[in-house]
Design a protein around this motif. Sequence first.
Motif, short mmCIF file in Angstrom:
data_model
loop_
_atom_site.label_atom_id
_atom_site.label_comp_id
_atom_site.label_asym_id
_atom_site.label_seq_id
_atom_site.Cartn_x
_atom_site.Cartn_y
_atom_site.Cartn_z
N ARG A 164 -12.70 0.69 6.49
CA ARG A 164 -12.26 0.34 5.15
C ARG A 164 -11.69 -1.07 5.21
NH1 ARG A 164 -7.56 3.40 1.83
NH2 ARG A 164 -7.40 1.90 0.16
N LEU B 75 -9.20 -3.89 4.23
CA LEU B 75 -7.86 -4.11 3.70
C LEU B 75 -7.50 -5.56 3.94
CD1 LEU B 75 -6.21 -0.89 5.18
CD2 LEU B 75 -6.76 -1.28 2.78
N CYS B 76 -7.12 -6.26 2.90
CA CYS B 76 -6.79 -7.69 2.99
C CYS B 76 -7.93 -8.48 3.63
CB CYS B 76 -5.48 -7.90 3.76
SG CYS B 76 -4.04 -7.17 2.98
N THR C 205 -2.88 7.21 4.69
CA THR C 205 -2.94 7.13 3.24
C THR C 205 -3.27 8.49 2.64
OG1 THR C 205 -5.30 6.54 3.20
CG2 THR C 205 -3.70 4.72 3.30
N LEU D 229 0.84 -1.20 0.00
CA LEU D 229 0.00 0.00 0.00
C LEU D 229 0.88 1.25 0.00
CD1 LEU D 229 -2.99 1.00 0.37
CD2 LEU D 229 -2.52 1.03 2.82
#
Length: 139
Positions: free
Chosen positions: A105, A107-108, A20, A5
């Motif tokens: 969110r 993620l993975c 991010t 990422l």
Amino acid sequence: MSVLLHASCVAIDGRAVLITGESGAGKSDLALRLIDRGAALVSDDQVRLNAVDGQLIAAAPDTIAGQIEVRGLGIMAMAHRSPMPVSLLIELGAPIERMPEPRSRELCGIGVPAVALDPFEAVAPIKAELALRELGLRQ
């Protein structure tokens, strides 16, 4: 599952905070200010994410471990802690609501509490720490 990422990541009290945003959005700047308040660098610019036993783990890729970009000074060596379990995602450049509803969110395949912050506000590091304390405990 493993993902690379485009992000910065610091650890606060043994929990990773992913930051991010687009290039130049202030990821490294916010990371440096959090480090100045006692956080530890996990990784800057790129973060390797892995799902391990239902937990999202952040680590520095070997090629950049222990390095952070300090705009105007260049790449600097810095002690780092890696790997670390992720507890919060900070999204720079996302719309900031006055009274946001809790959101996350994926993620993975793992849901991570997420907040939008302006990294250049003087109180941004404090807001990040408060969000980790409040939202990171809800996981």
